[in-house]
Design an enzyme around this catalytic site. Structure first.
Site, PDB file in Angstrom:
ATOM      1  CG  HIS A  60     -26.488  -3.676 -11.610  1.00 40.58           C
ATOM      2  ND1 HIS A  60     -25.966  -2.686 -12.411  1.00 40.58           N
ATOM      3  CD2 HIS A  60     -26.101  -4.851 -12.171  1.00 40.58           C
ATOM      4  CE1 HIS A  60     -25.304  -3.232 -13.422  1.00 40.58           C
ATOM      5  NE2 HIS A  60     -25.366  -4.546 -13.290  1.00 40.58           N
ATOM      6  NE  ARG A  76     -15.448  -8.223 -11.637  1.00 44.20           N
ATOM      7  CZ  ARG A  76     -14.441  -8.511 -12.463  1.00 44.20           C
ATOM      8  NH1 ARG A  76     -13.335  -7.805 -12.415  1.00 44.20           N
ATOM      9  NH2 ARG A  76     -14.550  -9.498 -13.304  1.00 44.20           N
ATOM     10  CG  HIS A 124     -23.333  -2.572 -17.133  1.00 46.14           C
ATOM     11  ND1 HIS A 124     -22.247  -3.417 -17.067  1.00 46.14           N
ATOM     12  CD2 HIS A 124     -24.354  -3.259 -16.573  1.00 46.14           C
ATOM     13  CE1 HIS A 124     -22.604  -4.557 -16.500  1.00 46.14           C
ATOM     14  NE2 HIS A 124     -23.884  -4.482 -16.189  1.00 46.14           N
TER      15      HIS A 124
END
EC number: 5.3.1.8
Length: 318
Positions: free
Chosen positions: A173, A193, A98
């Site tokens: 993650h 992604r 992110h």
């Protein structure tokens, strides 16, 4: 002055990796057998929660944030800052990352990036997360991605129930199969992604990847975040401060009996992980049970909790 808790109706999200554990463990009415997320406390435009009780019943949390800022200690900001979810990873989630606030605003036009943290509610024995990577430079990272050397690149960590994981923006993650978490995060739905196991969705298509943006925002080399758990016992409440960082402060509370709480000019987000009990304020009693999500507004200065229950509680860090 508003003197009652704000109970919220959860919003459910179907995901390719979701399952039925939200129904089995919390009794939620889920939309399908591929339900991955319960948004328990959300004012995000992609799933704002409706208020279930009191004078504000029927309004959504984003509407109340806009019109009754006194309930949130007159905190500044166009959007409610936090989002609380429960996730059921019936299968592996995509490997993702992110952006931080600056990148989210400049590139996506979003107010918030996404720093988050996870409390492991339950997991299968031997369950693993992906947390970080082994690349020493951006060039090495790019090459390992290009070559598909995922086993060499990705860093795996075993978890067990009760573990806590802090995931700052920029951290590669993924939540692994067989893990259920409660996630406290900035109110953002921006995800890049990196890898999705080449699996097809219901229509037979692979999901979009965001390799270039992922490389731009990833922390390289990976850095483990440090934090200190602080424990406190007052009356019938054992409180563990799991983390205090720039965006949120998160606690694990275990209630066994009674405790009188004083609200220190802030609002508190509360998710009931287990048990049941009552909240008492101004001669009124409000029952809560496992799976409930509610907010103690800043205007509710004194209240009592009674019962036997476990919570994750949080507030924004000013």
């Amino acid at each position: 002055m508003y003197q009652e808790p704000i109970f919220l109706k959860s919003v459910f999200k179907e995901r390719i990796w979701g399952g039925t554990a939200l129904k089995e463990k919390f009794g939620y009415h889920i939309p399908s057998d591929e339900t991955g997320e319960c948004w328990g406390i959300s004012a995000h435009q992609n799933g704002p929660c409706e208020i279930l009780n009191g004078a504000l019943k029927g309004k959504t949390l984003d509407q109340v944030w806009d019109s009754h800022r006194e309930l949130f200690a007159n905190e500044e900001g166009e959007e409610f800052p936090l989002l609380v979810k429960i996730l059921d990873a019936n299968n592996d989630l995509s490997v993702q990352v992110h952006p931080d606030d600056h990148y989210a605003r400049e590139v996506e036009g979003e107010q918030y990036g996404k720093t988050e943290c996870w409390y492991i509610i339950d997991c299968e024995e031997g369950a693993e997360l992906i947390y970080g990577h082994h690349a020493k430079s951006k060039e090495e990272f790019e090459q390992m991605v290009a070559d598909g050397r995922w086993d060499d690149l990705l860093r795996k960590v075993q978890v067990q129930p009760g573990d806590f994981v802090y995931v700052p923006s920029g951290t590669i993650h993924a939540i692994g199969k067989g893990i259920m978490i409660l996630e406290t995060q900035q109110s953002s739905d921006t995800t890049y992604r990196v890898y999705d196991y080449d699996r097809p969705d219901a229509e037979g298509n692979t999901r979009e990847l965001h390799i270039e943006k992922s490389i731009e925002v990833s922390t390289i080399p990976h850095q483990d975040a440090s934090f200190e758990v602080v424990e406190d016992v007052r009356e019938g409440l054992r409180s563990k401060k799991l983390i205090q960082e720039n965006y949120f402060t998160v606690y694990h509370w275990t209630l066994d009996g009674d405790v009188t709480e004083k609200n220190e000019n802030n609002y508190l987000l509360m998710s009931v992980l287990d048990g049941e009990g009552e909240l008492l304020v101004c001669d009124q009693t409000y029952s809560f049970k496992k799976g409930d999500h509610f907010i103690v507004p800043a205007t509710m200065t004194d209240y009592k909790l009674r019962g036997k229950a476990a919570f994750i509680t949080s507030h924004s860090t000013k």
